[in-house]
Design an enzyme around this catalytic site. Structure first.
Site, PDB file in Angstrom:
ATOM      1  N   ASP A 116       1.898 -57.606 -10.566  1.00 17.25           N
ATOM      2  CA  ASP A 116       2.682 -58.834 -10.455  1.00 17.25           C
ATOM      3  C   ASP A 116       1.902 -59.961 -11.119  1.00 17.25           C
ATOM      4  O   ASP A 116       1.063 -60.608 -10.511  1.00 17.25           O
ATOM      5  CB  ASP A 116       2.945 -59.146  -8.978  1.00 17.25           C
ATOM      6  N   ALA A 117       2.172 -60.146 -12.413  1.00 17.36           N
ATOM      7  CA  ALA A 117       1.461 -61.165 -13.179  1.00 17.36           C
ATOM      8  C   ALA A 117       2.402 -62.202 -13.769  1.00 17.36           C
ATOM      9  O   ALA A 117       1.964 -63.238 -14.242  1.00 17.36           O
ATOM     10  CB  ALA A 117       0.650 -60.513 -14.303  1.00 17.36           C
ATOM     11  N   LYS A 118       3.708 -61.921 -13.770  1.00 18.32           N
ATOM     12  CA  LYS A 118       4.746 -62.849 -14.230  1.00 18.32           C
ATOM     13  C   LYS A 118       4.403 -63.470 -15.583  1.00 18.32           C
ATOM     14  O   LYS A 118       4.532 -64.675 -15.801  1.00 18.32           O
ATOM     15  CB  LYS A 118       5.002 -63.934 -13.186  1.00 18.32           C
ATOM     16  N   ARG A 119       3.997 -62.638 -16.513  1.00 21.36           N
ATOM     17  CA  ARG A 119       3.626 -63.121 -17.839  1.00 21.36           C
ATOM     18  C   ARG A 119       4.876 -63.504 -18.626  1.00 21.36           C
ATOM     19  O   ARG A 119       5.920 -62.862 -18.528  1.00 21.36           O
ATOM     20  CB  ARG A 119       2.825 -62.067 -18.586  1.00 21.36           C
TER      21      ARG A 119
END
EC number: 4.1.1.23
Length: 300
Positions: A116-119
């Site tokens: 979960d890094a929401k890049r």
């Protein structure tokens, strides 16, 4: 914990036993894991407050102990683990090293890992983010990655293409559970369709013809209530945060997701993690949520 080499060089234990990652599409692997282990995603969110609740210091050693315990407790029995990259990044390179090991060890135990890094970025920068998490030889190679489409869905193309090449997947922010998200996601375009609905339509196109499940999913909050105005039939998974501490329950899932509920991957973080640091208590909490989710889905 010592960081492992690339997962490409390590056998992993899948839901049916030991297996070597072969590039099989994420959607197919996820469908099998959900059917065999139940559709539960447990978040690994080492908040400073949770470290304190577990009697750990807010440092790299505490981070490592926390993360290793969660992996030991549930990675061999839940479908998906979702480490939140920010809580590792805040400790710099040593925190990232812990994340690398969490990803590798969780996958080795048979869980699928969604980082979960929401890049979200454009051009070569988006391509570099994709290479960091979706290239099969990268130390952080994950089964899927969360990404943001709010520089335009087309900006995600490098991640989409590399995910296809690597057999990985994406979870694209579409209808999120945070109240602030509505000002963007519910905004109506000139063609009369909302931004969130447009993201869902793009994902349906990515997944067209894929069986048994496409690899390009949406993040759709379980706290949003009736979503019948949106077409959630994207032939891909729906990662659903909000179960537990944010107020949604497994029983809410059919009402929120309707006929698409079988493709929902409910995420529970604090609802499980607050039962630590005991391994047995963490396992019991995860199993309770998994059974409640199975029952809710089966009732549809």
């Amino acid at each position: 914990m010592t960081a492992h080499p690339s997962p490409d060089h390590h056998p992993s234990t899948g839901p049916s036993g030991p297996q070597t990652f072969s590039g099989e599409p994420f959607g197919a692997r996820l469908r099998r894991a959900m059917d065999e282990r139940g559709p539960l995603c447990v978040g690994i969110d080492p908040h400073a407050s949770l470290l304190t609740e577990w009697g750990l210091n807010d440092d790299v050693a505490g981070l490592e102990r926390f993360s290793r315990t969660v992996v030991e407790a549930v990675a061999d029995r839940v479908a998906v683990l979702k480490p939140q990259s920010a809580f590792f990044e805040r400790f710099g390179s040593r925190g990232i090293a812990v994340l690398e090991t969490v990803v590798a060890q969780a996958r080795q135990a048979g869980a699928l890992v969604v980082t979960d890094a929401k890049r979200g970025d454009i051009g070569s920068t988006m391509a570099a983010y994709a290479e960091a998490f979706l290239h099969k030889d990268a130390p952080l190679f994950s089964d899927a990655l969360t990404v943001s489409p709010y520089l335009g869905y087309g900006s995600l193309r490098p991640a989409v293409e590399l995910a296809r090449e690597s057999g990985a997947g994406l979870f694209v922010l579409a209808l999120t559970s945070n109240p602030e998200g509505g000002e963007v996601q519910h905004a109506v375009r000139g063609d009369g369709r909302s931004v969130g609905a447009t993201v869902l339509a793009h994902l349906a196109a990515e997944n067209a013809g894929e069986e048994p499940l496409g690899s390009f999913g949406a993040v759709v909050g379980a706290t949003l209530g009736d979503l019948s105005a949106y077409d959630l039939a994207i032939n891909g998974p729906l990662l659903a945060p909000g179960i537990g501490a944010q107020g949604a329950t497994p029983a809410d899932l059919p009402r929120v997701f309707g006929p698409a509920v079988r493709n929902v991957v409910p995420n529970v973080s604090r609802g499980v993690l607050r039962h630590g640091p005991g391994v047995a208590a963490l396992r019991a909490a995860a199993e309770r949520f998994a059974e409640e989710i199975r029952a809710a889905v089966a009732a549809v």
